[in-house]
Scaffold this active site. Structure first.
Site, PDB file in Angstrom:
ATOM      1  N   ASN A  15       2.098   4.815   6.981  1.00 50.77           N
ATOM      2  CA  ASN A  15       1.685   3.532   6.406  1.00 50.77           C
ATOM      3  C   ASN A  15       2.430   2.348   7.014  1.00 50.77           C
ATOM      4  OD1 ASN A  15       0.763   1.648   4.100  1.00 50.77           O
ATOM      5  ND2 ASN A  15       3.006   1.622   3.975  1.00 50.77           N
TER       6      ASN A  15
ATOM      7  N   GLN B 256     -10.042  -8.995  15.471  1.00 47.60           N
ATOM      8  CA  GLN B 256      -9.718 -10.168  14.654  1.00 47.60           C
ATOM      9  C   GLN B 256      -9.046 -11.208  15.539  1.00 47.60           C
ATOM     10  OE1 GLN B 256     -10.190 -11.376  11.522  1.00 47.60           O
ATOM     11  NE2 GLN B 256      -8.952 -13.139  12.115  1.00 47.60           N
TER      12      GLN B 256
ATOM     13  N   ASP C  17       1.040 -12.117  14.344  1.00 49.40           N
ATOM     14  CA  ASP C  17      -0.220 -12.761  14.706  1.00 49.40           C
ATOM     15  C   ASP C  17      -0.001 -13.985  15.606  1.00 49.40           C
ATOM     16  OD1 ASP C  17      -1.340 -10.896  13.022  1.00 49.40           O
ATOM     17  OD2 ASP C  17      -2.070 -12.331  11.547  1.00 49.40           O
TER      18      ASP C  17
ATOM     19  N   GLY D 219       3.702  -0.668   8.872  1.00 49.10           N
ATOM     20  CA  GLY D 219       3.015  -1.535   9.812  1.00 49.10           C
ATOM     21  C   GLY D 219       3.523  -2.959   9.709  1.00 49.10           C
ATOM     22  N   ILE D 220       3.427  -3.673  10.822  1.00 52.22           N
ATOM     23  CA  ILE D 220       3.824  -5.079  10.861  1.00 52.22           C
ATOM     24  C   ILE D 220       2.746  -5.881  11.571  1.00 52.22           C
ATOM     25  CG2 ILE D 220       6.299  -4.578  10.872  1.00 52.22           C
ATOM     26  CD1 ILE D 220       6.268  -5.174  13.932  1.00 52.22           C
ATOM     27  N   THR D 221       2.770  -7.179  11.355  1.00 51.77           N
ATOM     28  CA  THR D 221       1.918  -8.085  12.134  1.00 51.77           C
ATOM     29  C   THR D 221       2.807  -9.088  12.869  1.00 51.77           C
ATOM     30  OG1 THR D 221       1.702  -9.529  10.219  1.00 51.77           O
ATOM     31  CG2 THR D 221      -0.109  -7.995  10.628  1.00 51.77           C
TER      32      THR D 221
ATOM     33  N   TYR E 111      -2.278  -6.235  17.104  1.00 50.44           N
ATOM     34  CA  TYR E 111      -2.483  -5.414  15.903  1.00 50.44           C
ATOM     35  C   TYR E 111      -3.793  -4.626  16.001  1.00 50.44           C
ATOM     36  CZ  TYR E 111      -2.747  -4.622  10.775  1.00 50.44           C
ATOM     37  OH  TYR E 111      -2.819  -4.084   9.511  1.00 50.44           O
TER      38      TYR E 111
ATOM     39  N   ILE F 117       0.839  -1.204   0.000  1.00 52.71           N
ATOM     40  CA  ILE F 117       0.000   0.000   0.000  1.00 52.71           C
ATOM     41  C   ILE F 117       0.875   1.256   0.000  1.00 52.71           C
ATOM     42  CG2 ILE F 117      -1.614   1.333   1.432  1.00 52.71           C
ATOM     43  CD1 ILE F 117      -2.845  -1.380   2.312  1.00 52.71           C
TER      44      ILE F 117
HETATM   45  N1  CAA Z   1     -12.659 -17.639  15.757  1.00 53.87           N
HETATM   46  C1  CAA Z   1     -12.824 -18.488  16.764  1.00 53.87           C
HETATM   47  N2  CAA Z   1     -12.000 -19.516  17.005  1.00 53.87           N
HETATM   48  C2  CAA Z   1     -10.958 -19.653  16.205  1.00 53.87           C
HETATM   49  C3  CAA Z   1     -10.714 -18.799  15.128  1.00 53.87           C
HETATM   50  C4  CAA Z   1     -11.626 -17.755  14.917  1.00 53.87           C
HETATM   51  N3  CAA Z   1     -11.463 -16.867  13.910  1.00 53.87           N
HETATM   52  N4  CAA Z   1      -9.593 -19.181  14.502  1.00 53.87           N
HETATM   53  C5  CAA Z   1      -9.130 -20.250  15.170  1.00 53.87           C
HETATM   54  N5  CAA Z   1      -9.964 -20.550  16.190  1.00 53.87           N
HETATM   55  C6  CAA Z   1      -9.839 -21.645  17.144  1.00 53.87           C
HETATM   56  C7  CAA Z   1      -9.502 -22.936  16.428  1.00 53.87           C
HETATM   57  O1  CAA Z   1     -10.654 -23.568  15.968  1.00 53.87           O
HETATM   58  C8  CAA Z   1      -8.816 -23.690  17.519  1.00 53.87           C
HETATM   59  O2  CAA Z   1      -9.790 -24.222  18.412  1.00 53.87           O
HETATM   60  P1  CAA Z   1      -9.527 -25.604  19.202  1.00 53.87           P
HETATM   61  O3  CAA Z   1      -8.340 -25.371  20.080  1.00 53.87           O
HETATM   62  O4  CAA Z   1     -10.797 -25.813  19.959  1.00 53.87           O
HETATM   63  O5  CAA Z   1      -9.296 -26.621  18.130  1.00 53.87           O
HETATM   64  C9  CAA Z   1      -8.053 -22.630  18.252  1.00 53.87           C
HETATM   65  O6  CAA Z   1      -8.748 -21.394  17.999  1.00 53.87           O
HETATM   66  C10 CAA Z   1      -6.658 -22.497  17.670  1.00 53.87           C
HETATM   67  O7  CAA Z   1      -5.957 -21.662  18.488  1.00 53.87           O
HETATM   68  P2  CAA Z   1      -4.403 -21.572  18.306  1.00 53.87           P
HETATM   69  O8  CAA Z   1      -3.846 -20.686  19.345  1.00 53.87           O
HETATM   70  O9  CAA Z   1      -3.812 -22.951  18.237  1.00 53.87           O
HETATM   71  O10 CAA Z   1      -4.315 -20.856  16.910  1.00 53.87           O
HETATM   72  P3  CAA Z   1      -3.340 -21.193  15.727  1.00 53.87           P
HETATM   73  O11 CAA Z   1      -1.952 -21.212  16.241  1.00 53.87           O
HETATM   74  O12 CAA Z   1      -3.842 -22.372  14.998  1.00 53.87           O
HETATM   75  O13 CAA Z   1      -3.536 -19.937  14.745  1.00 53.87           O
HETATM   76  C11 CAA Z   1      -3.465 -17.658  14.128  1.00 53.87           C
HETATM   77  C12 CAA Z   1      -3.727 -18.644  15.249  1.00 53.87           C
HETATM   78  C13 CAA Z   1      -1.996 -17.709  13.728  1.00 53.87           C
HETATM   79  C14 CAA Z   1      -3.739 -16.285  14.664  1.00 53.87           C
HETATM   80  C15 CAA Z   1      -4.352 -17.974  12.941  1.00 53.87           C
HETATM   81  O14 CAA Z   1      -5.679 -18.073  13.372  1.00 53.87           O
HETATM   82  C16 CAA Z   1      -4.295 -16.875  11.884  1.00 53.87           C
HETATM   83  O15 CAA Z   1      -3.306 -16.710  11.182  1.00 53.87           O
HETATM   84  N6  CAA Z   1      -5.391 -16.141  11.750  1.00 53.87           N
HETATM   85  C17 CAA Z   1      -5.478 -15.040  10.756  1.00 53.87           C
HETATM   86  C18 CAA Z   1      -5.226 -13.745  11.455  1.00 53.87           C
HETATM   87  C19 CAA Z   1      -5.449 -12.642  10.484  1.00 53.87           C
HETATM   88  O16 CAA Z   1      -6.504 -12.465   9.861  1.00 53.87           O
HETATM   89  N7  CAA Z   1      -4.437 -11.779  10.304  1.00 53.87           N
HETATM   90  C20 CAA Z   1      -4.548 -10.687   9.368  1.00 53.87           C
HETATM   91  C21 CAA Z   1      -3.184 -10.405   8.811  1.00 53.87           C
HETATM   92  S1  CAA Z   1      -3.269  -9.247   7.451  1.00 53.87           S
HETATM   93  C22 CAA Z   1      -3.557  -7.788   8.209  1.00 53.87           C
HETATM   94  O17 CAA Z   1      -3.518  -7.656   9.383  1.00 53.87           O
HETATM   95  C23 CAA Z   1      -3.847  -6.625   7.291  1.00 53.87           C
HETATM   96  C24 CAA Z   1      -5.106  -5.995   7.665  1.00 53.87           C
HETATM   97  O18 CAA Z   1      -5.082  -4.898   8.225  1.00 53.87           O
HETATM   98  C25 CAA Z   1      -6.385  -6.614   7.301  1.00 53.87           C
END
Ligand code: CAA
Length: 246
Positions: free
Chosen positions: A88, A147, A94, A90-92, A153, A20
Site C-alpha cells: 500500500n 493524469q 506531482d 505510496g507517495i506523490t 506516479y 487506505i
Molecule cells: N489538462 C490540461 N492542461 C492542464 C491541466 C489539465 N488537467 N491542468 C493544468 N493544465 C494547464 C494549465 O491550464 C496551464 O496552462 P497555461 O500554461 O496555458 O496557462 C498549465 O497546464 C499549467 O502548467 P504548470 O506546469 O504551471 O502546472 P501547475 O504548476 O499550475 O500545476 C500540478 C501542476 C501541480 C500538477 C497541478 O495541476 C495539480 O496538482 N494537479 C492535480 C494532480 C493530481 O490529480 N494528483 C493526484 C494526487 S492524489 C493521488 O495520486 C491518489 C490517486 O491515486 C488518485
C-alpha cells in the site's frame, strides 16, 4: 476426530498506519488475521495507531531492498511466517513534466513500484514453499487512465499492474495469488493535498458524486486476501465511483 484448527494468517500492510493502509489493517484484523503495519518515518503517529488498534507497527522504507528483507525477518520473529502482503505504501511528487526534477520521478518510482518488488521478494519464496499466499498491491486510477501532473506516479502505478500480472503467473501453481486494487480519488491525506480548486474539478467528474472512503478500498483488499479468493489472480479491481471504467 475434529480436524486441527487452521493457523492464524499473518499479514503485512505497508504504509499501514494511515489512510487506505490503516483501514486495510483494521479490515484484515477484523477478518481474524494477525496484522503488522509498516511505516517510513512518523514514530508518534505509528505509536498512536498501535495504541488505538493493538496492531504492531514496524519502521522501514520499502524503497530499501535490504531494509525490506530485514524488516520481514523482524515481523516473522514477532508474528510468524507472512501469508499476506498488502503493498500500500505510496507517495506523490506531482508536477507537470516540463518542471519535474529527476528526484521527483526517482522517489516515486522507488517507493510506489520498486517498493512492491522489494517487499514481494522478501515474502514470495516462503509463500511458495508453504503453498499459500496473497499479494495485493494498491495501484491507482491514474495508472490506468493517466493524469496531468503525474507522469512519475502514473508510470509507477501502471508498473504495479504489470508486476501484478507477471508475478501472478509465477505464483499460480503454488497457491500464491497476486492482484491489484486501483482506487480512484479517496478521502486521504494524499488526495487532500491536491489544491482545492483542482480537486473540486476532479470530484465534479466522479459519477458517484463524492470521493471514496478508505474503508471502501480496504474491504476490496480484504476480499482478495480471503481464503475463498484462491481463483482470483492477476486481476485489477477498480474502485473509483465510476470515474474510469477499465
Ligand atoms: N489538462 C490540461 N492542461 C492542464 C491541466 C489539465 N488537467 N491542468 C493544468 N493544465 C494547464 C494549465 O491550464 C496551464 O496552462 P497555461 O500554461 O496555458 O496557462 C498549465 O497546464 C499549467 O502548467 P504548470 O506546469 O504551471 O502546472 P501547475 O504548476 O499550475 O500545476 C500540478 C501542476 C501541480 C500538477 C497541478 O495541476 C495539480 O496538482 N494537479 C492535480 C494532480 C493530481 O490529480 N494528483 C493526484 C494526487 S492524489 C493521488 O495520486 C491518489 C490517486 O491515486 C488518485
Amino acid at each position: 476426530m475434529a480436524s486441527a484448527p487452521k493457523p492464524r494468517r499473518v499479514a503485512v500492510v505497508t504504509g499501514g498506519t494511515t489512510g487506505i493502509g490503516a483501514a486495510t489493517c483494521r479490515a484484515l484484523q477484523g477478518a481474524g488475521l494477525a496484522v503488522a503495519a509498516t511505516y517510513p518515518d512518523d514514530d508518534a503517529r505509528a505509536a498512536a495507531f498501535t495504541q488505538e488498534t493493538g496492531i504492531a507497527a514496524f519502521k522501514w522504507s520499502v524503497a530499501d531492498y535490504q531494509a525490506c528483507a530485514d524488516g520481514i525477518a523482524r515481523v516473522e520473529a514477532a508474528l510468524g511466517a507472512v501469508d499476506v502482503l498488502v503493498n500500500n505504501a505510496g507517495i506523490t511528487r506531482d508536477s507537470s513534466f516540463a518542471k519535474m526534477r529527476p528526484e521527483q520521478w526517482r522517489e516515486v518510482i522507488d517507493v510506489d513500484l520498486i517498493g512492491c518488488i522489494n517487499m514481494a521478494h522478501a515474502v514470495f519464496a516462503g509463500m511458495r514453499a508453504r503453498k499459500w499466499g496473497r499479494i495485493v498491491s494498491i495501484s491507482s486510477i491514474n495508472g490506468q487512465a493517466g493524469q496531468f501532473g503525474q507522469v512519475n506516479y502514473a508510470a509507477a502505478k501502471a508498473g504495479v499492474l504489470g508486476f501484478t500480472k507477471a508475478l501472478a503467473l509465477e505464483g499460480a501453481r503454488s497457491g500464491v495469488t497476486v492482484n491489484a486494487v486501483a482506487p480512484g480519488y479517496t478521502d486521504t491525506d494524499m488526495v487532500r493535498a491536491v489544491p482545492a480548486d483542482i480537486l473540486a474539478g476532479i470530484a465534479a467528474r466522479i459519477p458517484v458524486g463524492r470521493l471514496g472512503e478508505p474503508e471502501e478500498i480496504a474491504r476490496c483488499v480484504a476480499f482478495l486476501c480471503a481464503e475463498e479468493a484462491g481463483y482470483i489472480t492477476g486481476a485489477t479491481l477498480s474502485v473509483n465511483g465510476g470515474q474510469y471504467m477499465a
